[in-house]
Design a protein around this motif. Sequence first.
Motif: not given
Length: 161
Positions: A103-104, A119-121, A125-126, A142-144
């Motif tokens: 996902a992005w 995201c980590c919570a 994995a980001a 843009l976070v993957e």
Amino acid sequence: AHLGSSFEVMCTDIADEALDLARADAEANGLRVLFGLGDLFEPLQGEGARLPHFAFFNPPQVPGTAGKWRGSPDVSLLVPEDDATLFHSRFCEGLQLAPGGVAWLGVNWELLPEVLRLCCAAGLAASFPAALRDLSSAPSALVELRRPAEAEVASVGAEAA
């Protein structure tokens, strides 16, 4: 959608007006796209629904009025004044992907540390390649996002023991 018939593309939104614009754009570009009215992953629910291999979400990120959210394009960029990461959090917590899916997530640069924490919570994995600028020239990323494979989680757990 330009990648061919082996891919199925679905666009979801809570606003009919946004879906109408996306339909017109897909038609004008000769693309085959499915459309689902609903909040985030709602349209992917139900019997026979398949999980996506890829998801892209560029959520509202501008603090503003907490008016009518559902189905109102007037507030499509606005989030409650006191929670600029509201939609990022909901996306990360509700993310549904097929195994190995990616996902992005579009993130305003100022919100990046908090969004990465969210995201980590949520067990994701980001990573992100570089800073970008959105249409208003605001810095963004843009976070993957990926869900670690069970083997990776087991390996990390064994290393920690």
